[in-house]
Design a protein around this motif. Structure first.
Motif, PDB file in Angstrom:
ATOM      1  N   ALA A   1       0.831  -1.213   0.000  1.00 51.12           N
ATOM      2  CA  ALA A   1       0.000   0.000   0.000  1.00 51.12           C
ATOM      3  C   ALA A   1       0.860   1.255   0.000  1.00 51.12           C
ATOM      4  N   ASP A   2       2.056   1.152   0.586  1.00 50.51           N
ATOM      5  CA  ASP A   2       2.916   2.336   0.638  1.00 50.51           C
ATOM      6  C   ASP A   2       3.572   2.637  -0.705  1.00 50.51           C
ATOM      7  N   GLN A   3       3.366   1.782  -1.701  1.00 44.06           N
ATOM      8  CA  GLN A   3       3.926   2.042  -3.025  1.00 44.06           C
ATOM      9  C   GLN A   3       2.975   2.818  -3.933  1.00 44.06           C
ATOM     10  N   VAL A   4       1.782   3.088  -3.445  1.00 46.20           N
ATOM     11  CA  VAL A   4       0.832   3.888  -4.226  1.00 46.20           C
ATOM     12  C   VAL A   4       1.346   5.323  -4.312  1.00 46.20           C
ATOM     13  N   LEU A   5       1.345   5.872  -5.508  1.00 45.00           N
ATOM     14  CA  LEU A   5       1.873   7.213  -5.735  1.00 45.00           C
ATOM     15  C   LEU A   5       0.747   8.217  -5.936  1.00 45.00           C
ATOM     16  N   SER A   6       1.048   9.465  -5.661  1.00 48.26           N
ATOM     17  CA  SER A   6       0.181  10.587  -6.011  1.00 48.26           C
ATOM     18  C   SER A   6       1.050  11.622  -6.711  1.00 48.26           C
ATOM     19  N   VAL A   7       0.460  12.416  -7.566  1.00 43.00           N
ATOM     20  CA  VAL A   7       1.207  13.467  -8.266  1.00 43.00           C
ATOM     21  C   VAL A   7       0.553  14.806  -7.969  1.00 43.00           C
ATOM     22  N   ASN A   8       1.182  15.559  -7.079  1.00 43.28           N
ATOM     23  CA  ASN A   8       0.663  16.882  -6.706  1.00 43.28           C
ATOM     24  C   ASN A   8       1.746  17.943  -6.780  1.00 43.28           C
ATOM     25  N   SER A   9       2.915  17.568  -7.272  1.00 46.27           N
ATOM     26  CA  SER A   9       4.020  18.514  -7.367  1.00 46.27           C
ATOM     27  C   SER A   9       5.014  17.986  -8.388  1.00 46.27           C
ATOM     28  N   LEU A  10       5.970  18.822  -8.739  1.00 44.31           N
ATOM     29  CA  LEU A  10       6.999  18.382  -9.681  1.00 44.31           C
ATOM     30  C   LEU A  10       7.833  17.262  -9.072  1.00 44.31           C
ATOM     31  N   ASP A  11       8.095  17.333  -7.783  1.00 44.40           N
ATOM     32  CA  ASP A  11       8.840  16.247  -7.127  1.00 44.40           C
ATOM     33  C   ASP A  11       8.062  14.934  -7.211  1.00 44.40           C
ATOM     34  N   ASP A  12       6.729  15.012  -6.993  1.00 46.80           N
ATOM     35  CA  ASP A  12       5.898  13.809  -7.117  1.00 46.80           C
ATOM     36  C   ASP A  12       5.972  13.256  -8.540  1.00 46.80           C
ATOM     37  N   PHE A  13       5.882  14.169  -9.509  1.00 41.70           N
ATOM     38  CA  PHE A  13       5.904  13.726 -10.913  1.00 41.70           C
ATOM     39  C   PHE A  13       7.243  13.089 -11.256  1.00 41.70           C
ATOM     40  N   THR A  14       8.318  13.631 -10.691  1.00 39.47           N
ATOM     41  CA  THR A  14       9.641  13.059 -10.947  1.00 39.47           C
ATOM     42  C   THR A  14       9.703  11.610 -10.472  1.00 39.47           C
TER      43      THR A  14
ATOM     44  N   LEU B   1      -6.738  -7.186 -10.318  1.00 38.05           N
ATOM     45  CA  LEU B   1      -5.960  -6.905 -11.517  1.00 38.05           C
ATOM     46  C   LEU B   1      -4.527  -6.664 -11.108  1.00 38.05           C
ATOM     47  N   GLN B   2      -3.655  -6.679 -12.090  1.00 37.56           N
ATOM     48  CA  GLN B   2      -2.241  -6.454 -11.836  1.00 37.56           C
ATOM     49  C   GLN B   2      -1.768  -5.228 -12.594  1.00 37.56           C
ATOM     50  N   ALA B   3      -0.863  -4.499 -11.990  1.00 37.14           N
ATOM     51  CA  ALA B   3      -0.332  -3.286 -12.605  1.00 37.14           C
ATOM     52  C   ALA B   3       1.096  -3.082 -12.134  1.00 37.14           C
ATOM     53  N   ASP B   4       1.808  -2.254 -12.857  1.00 33.24           N
ATOM     54  CA  ASP B   4       3.183  -1.911 -12.460  1.00 33.24           C
ATOM     55  C   ASP B   4       3.204  -0.736 -11.491  1.00 33.24           C
ATOM     56  N   VAL B   5       2.236   0.160 -11.657  1.00 31.32           N
ATOM     57  CA  VAL B   5       2.185   1.361 -10.827  1.00 31.32           C
ATOM     58  C   VAL B   5       0.732   1.640 -10.470  1.00 31.32           C
ATOM     59  N   VAL B   6       0.480   2.029  -9.243  1.00 33.84           N
ATOM     60  CA  VAL B   6      -0.850   2.485  -8.827  1.00 33.84           C
ATOM     61  C   VAL B   6      -0.749   3.974  -8.534  1.00 33.84           C
ATOM     62  N   LEU B   7      -1.600   4.737  -9.199  1.00 32.63           N
ATOM     63  CA  LEU B   7      -1.611   6.186  -9.034  1.00 32.63           C
ATOM     64  C   LEU B   7      -2.913   6.604  -8.361  1.00 32.63           C
ATOM     65  N   SER B   8      -2.817   7.238  -7.215  1.00 28.00           N
ATOM     66  CA  SER B   8      -4.010   7.735  -6.533  1.00 28.00           C
ATOM     67  C   SER B   8      -4.318   9.143  -7.026  1.00 28.00           C
ATOM     68  N   ALA B   9      -5.498   9.308  -7.632  1.00 30.72           N
ATOM     69  CA  ALA B   9      -5.918  10.613  -8.150  1.00 30.72           C
ATOM     70  C   ALA B   9      -7.310  10.914  -7.602  1.00 30.72           C
ATOM     71  N   ILE B  10      -7.454  10.751  -6.310  1.00 38.60           N
ATOM     72  CA  ILE B  10      -8.762  10.888  -5.670  1.00 38.60           C
ATOM     73  C   ILE B  10      -9.140  12.347  -5.466  1.00 38.60           C
ATOM     74  N   GLY B  11      -8.150  13.199  -5.306  1.00 43.29           N
ATOM     75  CA  GLY B  11      -8.439  14.615  -5.118  1.00 43.29           C
ATOM     76  C   GLY B  11      -7.433  15.250  -4.188  1.00 43.29           C
ATOM     77  N   LEU B  12      -7.652  16.530  -3.918  1.00 45.03           N
ATOM     78  CA  LEU B  12      -6.755  17.300  -3.067  1.00 45.03           C
ATOM     79  C   LEU B  12      -7.524  17.852  -1.873  1.00 45.03           C
ATOM     80  N   ARG B  13      -6.787  18.060  -0.814  1.00 47.01           N
ATOM     81  CA  ARG B  13      -7.355  18.676   0.378  1.00 47.01           C
ATOM     82  C   ARG B  13      -6.387  19.761   0.843  1.00 47.01           C
ATOM     83  N   ALA B  14      -6.919  20.943   1.141  1.00 43.08           N
ATOM     84  CA  ALA B  14      -6.062  22.052   1.566  1.00 43.08           C
ATOM     85  C   ALA B  14      -5.162  21.641   2.720  1.00 43.08           C
ATOM     86  N   ASP B  15      -3.915  22.071   2.652  1.00 43.82           N
ATOM     87  CA  ASP B  15      -2.971  21.773   3.727  1.00 43.82           C
ATOM     88  C   ASP B  15      -3.190  22.798   4.847  1.00 43.82           C
TER      89      ASP B  15
END
Length: 402
Positions: A135-148, A252-266
């Motif tokens: 579960a800790d391998q699930v990624l999110s993309v919310n910044s350039l560092d995340d995208f990298t 199902l099987q995948a190489d990468v899981v990307l979480s794109a559920i949404g954003l919440r204000a920090d």
């Protein structure tokens, strides 16, 4: 990089307390740029956890199909931004706390008194609890560092087969990534508890057209379910692949899981500082928070009417108004109608959502055009698809304010 300006103590001694901006995303840099147009002298100190490089966040969800590497998304390096805007930048610096009474920001690099403080601290990706040993391998993309990190995972060599990305969430960002990745040659599956893509944003018919358009490219949909567990695949021939169990029971099987559920204000800093927070840091029309001389905008802010506006145009409008206020001319922010262009080339879309709480229903007007009308038949929003997206100005002129 302009990091050698007068020390905060020296500034305080000379009555030159800086404007401090927390966050170097679009909101932070936009405020700095607009403020500098009005005030060339007041010291500006920007504090950020990342490098401070400037990039267009919307480009993160359409970079693969364009073959753009993370470094190619930086439109202006931090050193150039700080020099051009005459901003003292503290990169890779963590803000520990805000003392709103003493007007001091405490950071990992020391304390910094401020004249005015702007919270442009953005939002965090929403993460839902998942079972499984990966579960800790699930990624999110919310910044350039995340995208990298995401880019590195996908482009690492693992054989001749195209990698498979499983996307959690069929909202705007999930659909943009689905279109981008399938266009770049990856296999894509999308799971969402709703009955169709962008169900909260689009009329059902438009969502169905988008679903069909992306299906024709190869996107596999799993509506009515979401991921419940992610485990490392055990079969040796599967390499580093992941087993994903859906709430429906399907796997199902995948190489990468990307979480794109949404954003919440920090809200971490703001809440600890005693600022009023709800879905975001609550601000008035002048973008002032519940504390004197502290302002907020962008993904972190909750505007009048309870609105959270995580898009580019609201940020630009808010930055211009806030700069006026910070420079001494109190200026309420006014948000015009701001249709959003959704980056799904399989079916281009433009959406102008009705105001939160608006009562009404979607109506198909003609091919590719839907209007949201209230009980009095007044148009409160619209969605355009395909070739009709060039009618944005025409449809905008029909929308009536609540």
């Amino acid at each position: 990089m302009n990091t050698a300006g007068p020390t905060p103590d020296a500034q305080a001694n000379h009555g030159q307390l800086p404007l401090i901006i927390i966050g170097a995303g679009l909101a932070g840099w936009s405020v700095a740029r607009e403020f500098r147009k009005l005030d060339a002298d007041t010291p500006v100190l920007m504090i950020t956890l990342d490098s401070g490089d400037f990039y267009a966040k919307p480009s993160l969800s359409n970079a693969f199909a364009q073959g753009r590497a993370p470094t190619q998304l930086v439109s202006s390096a931090a050193a150039k931004m700080s020099s051009t805007q005459n901003v003292t930048l503290l990169p890779h610096t963590r803000v520990i706390s805000i003392d709103s009474q003493a007007q001091v920001v405490r950071t990992s690099q020391g304390d910094h008194p401020y004249r005015q403080l702007v919270l442009a601290s953005g939002a965090q990706a929403i993460r839902v609890p998942l079972g499984g040993d990966a579960a800790d391998q699930v990624l999110s993309v919310n910044s350039l560092d995340d995208f990298t990190a995401f880019h590195a995972r996908l482009t690492a060599d693992s054989g001749a087969q195209p990698k498979h990305v499983m996307i959690m969430g069929a909202g705007l960002i999930g659909c943009e990534f689905a279109n981008d990745l399938i266009g770049a040659g990856y296999q894509v599956s999308v799971a969402d508890p709703a009955v169709g893509p962008m169900a909260a944003l689009l009329p059902a018919e438009a969502g169905e057209q988008l679903k069909t358009a992306l299906s024709s490219l190869g996107v596999q949909w799993h509506f009515g379910s979401t991921a419940s567990a992610v485990n490392q695949a055990h079969e040796m021939e599967l390499g580093q692949r992941l087993d994903i169990t859906l709430s429906s029971g399907a796997t199902l099987q995948a190489d990468v899981v990307l979480s794109a559920i949404g954003l919440r204000a920090d809200l971490t800093l703001a809440s600890a500082a005693g600022l009023r927070c709800e879905r975001g840091v609550v601000v008035d029309d002048l973008l002032q928070t519940s504390a004197s001389q502290i302002y907020a905008l962008g993904d972190a802010a909750q505007y009048a009417g309870g609105r959270v506006l995580p898009y580019v145009m609201p940020i630009m409008n808010a930055a211009k108004a806030l700069a006026q206020t910070l420079a001494g001319t109190p200026t309420p922010v006014v948000f015009p109608l701001m249709p959003v262009a959704i980056k799904t080339p399989a079916l281009p879309l433009v959406a102008a959502s009705p105001a939160p709480g608006a009562s009404g229903a979607w109506h198909a007007v003609e091919a590719g055009v839907w209007q949201y009308k209230d009980a009095s038949d007044a148009v409160r929003g619209f969605v355009l698809a395909g070739g009709a997206t060039n009618r944005r100005a025409e449809q905008s002129s029909l929308v009536q304010a609540p």
